[in-house]
Design a protein around this motif. Structure first.
Motif, PDB file in Angstrom:
ATOM      1  N   ASP A   1      35.336  44.354  46.556  1.00 54.11           N
ATOM      2  CA  ASP A   1      37.360  43.721  46.145  1.00 54.11           C
ATOM      3  C   ASP A   1      37.269  43.781  44.907  1.00 54.11           C
ATOM      4  OD1 ASP A   1      37.153  42.964  48.888  1.00 54.11           O
ATOM      5  OD2 ASP A   1      36.129  40.648  48.489  1.00 54.11           O
TER       6      ASP A   1
ATOM      7  N   ASP B   1      41.015  45.407  43.357  1.00 53.56           N
ATOM      8  CA  ASP B   1      41.241  44.299  42.449  1.00 53.56           C
ATOM      9  C   ASP B   1      42.032  45.426  41.111  1.00 53.56           C
ATOM     10  OD1 ASP B   1      42.138  41.726  43.664  1.00 53.56           O
ATOM     11  OD2 ASP B   1      39.860  41.003  42.789  1.00 53.56           O
TER      12      ASP B   1
ATOM     13  N   GLY C   1      44.089  40.723  51.807  1.00 55.81           N
ATOM     14  CA  GLY C   1      43.058  41.734  50.923  1.00 55.81           C
ATOM     15  C   GLY C   1      43.230  43.021  50.278  1.00 55.81           C
TER      16      GLY C   1
ATOM     17  N   VAL D   1      41.408  44.609  49.686  1.00 52.97           N
ATOM     18  CA  VAL D   1      40.861  46.050  50.222  1.00 52.97           C
ATOM     19  C   VAL D   1      42.115  46.489  50.667  1.00 52.97           C
ATOM     20  CG1 VAL D   1      39.411  47.709  52.054  1.00 52.97           C
ATOM     21  CG2 VAL D   1      38.231  45.822  49.715  1.00 52.97           C
TER      22      VAL D   1
ATOM     23  N   SER E   1      45.230  37.248  48.119  1.00 50.47           N
ATOM     24  CA  SER E   1      44.608  36.486  49.402  1.00 50.47           C
ATOM     25  C   SER E   1      45.195  36.331  51.066  1.00 50.47           C
ATOM     26  CB  SER E   1      44.161  34.732  49.116  1.00 50.47           C
ATOM     27  OG  SER E   1      45.613  34.302  48.914  1.00 50.47           O
TER      28      SER E   1
ATOM     29  N   ASP F   1      30.349  45.970  44.581  1.00 47.01           N
ATOM     30  CA  ASP F   1      31.634  45.432  44.833  1.00 47.01           C
ATOM     31  C   ASP F   1      33.154  45.548  45.156  1.00 47.01           C
ATOM     32  OD1 ASP F   1      33.682  42.530  44.879  1.00 47.01           O
ATOM     33  OD2 ASP F   1      32.510  42.000  43.434  1.00 47.01           O
TER      34      ASP F   1
END
Length: 324
Positions: A298, A302, A232, A234, A229, A296
């Motif tokens: 993100d 992940d 990030g 990406v 977090s 999505d």
């Protein structure tokens, strides 16, 4: 079949971090942990420094040498060796010996508790380091204390549990987790060996308040030593893509289902999200009724990062640039 991304594309020679401040993570428990570790040094016989074998040089805390090492016998453990490229082992050992004057190095894999050669060597290596120390004045003592240190999420607690299982046939005692910051204080001593009696103290993972360079921070983030977090997903995925292309490591092609290299993480993640039917449902920002559906990226990032961290893309040593 030619990849739709093309083959004449120029690849980046430098990675630009959007916001370098996100690579600074030094919560209060780390500052407190340093003081507690220093206070514990006088009551232990050896320091066990544990780091991630994928980043054996840049992944180490450069302040450890100043703050902790040199006071007690020291063994360096490069954990998660199953995820690292063994072809670079000779280079790593040579670098550590010539540049850092470190000779007591053990590679471990906590997943293979019964067959890991590193786990078999570790307790004997600790006892050897203690007995060879000029400072050791308790030759007849049959009880030894070990302090384990390292950056976050390198498997210190997992290593303790693996040693307890191997040498004592007992279940895990130290709390573990897949995210950094699970251990936040110096733990009570944990027994890992019966004859001789060896006790170990688990400690919180500690980073340096200021990382030596951006690339060291990105490697730590890629190996989950810094919370996702804060950087990030990406950005982390983009760095991994940059690293793969720069080092001609094409294992990511199969993951994304492409034939030629690509240097545009946005396109890769968007296409992957569409292919895997991974979408976000968002309320329309224009005030119109209904929802807007978009890939999505993100979540796609992940999944790419998770595949890298679990070794699904193959074993890798991110420090090839440092070693060369």
């Amino acid at each position: 079949m030619v990849s739709k991304w093309g083959t004449a594309q120029k690849f980046r020679q430098e990675f630009i971090v959007p916001d370098k401040t996100v690579l600074r993570w030094f919560p209060g428990h780390m500052a407190g942990g340093i003081k507690k570790i220093q206070a514990k040094l006088k009551s232990v016989d050896c320091i066990l420094e544990v780091h991630d074998a994928r980043i054996p040089i840049s992944g180490r805390n450069p302040n450890f040498k100043r703050d902790f090492l040199g006071v007690k016998p020291h063994v360096l453990v490069l954990n998660k060796a199953d995820l690292a490229d063994v072809n670079h082992t000779p280079e790593i050992l040579q670098y550590l010996e010539t540049k850092e004057n470190i000779r007591d190095v053990v590679f471990t894999d906590c997943k293979k508790q019964t067959t890991s050669a590193g786990l078999n060597k570790l307790v004997p290596k600790i006892l050897e380091a203690i007995s060879n120390s000029n400072r050791h004045n308790r030759i007849c003592n049959r009880e030894f204390g070990v302090l384990i240190i390292g950056v976050p999420n390198v498997g210190k607690s997992s290593l303790i549990n693996a040693l307890r299982s191997k040498y004592l046939n007992k279940a895990g005692h130290a709390p573990v987790g897949c995210n950094p910051g699970v251990t936040v204080s110096v733990q009570n001593r944990i027994k890992i060996s019966q004859d001789p009696s060896v006790f170990i103290y688990d400690t919180p993972g500690i980073l340096t308040p200021r990382l030596p360079n951006v690339y060291a921070g990105l490697k730590l983030a890629a190996c989950a030593a810094i919370k996702d977090s804060l950087v990030g997903p990406v950005v982390i995925a983009d760095y991994l893509l940059y690293w793969c292309n720069k080092n001609h490591w094409d294992n990511y092609l199969d993951f994304f289902g492409i034939q030629d290299r690509c240097d545009e993480i946005g396109k890769l993640l968007t296409e992957y999200a569409i292919k895997k039917n991974i979408y976000l449902r968002l309320r329309s920002v224009e005030g119109a009724a209904g929802m807007v559906i978009k890939p999505d990226i993100d979540k796609a990032a992940d999944l790419f990062i998770d595949a890298f961290r679990k070794g699904k893309l193959g074993p890798v040593t991110l420090d090839v640039d440092v070693l060369s």
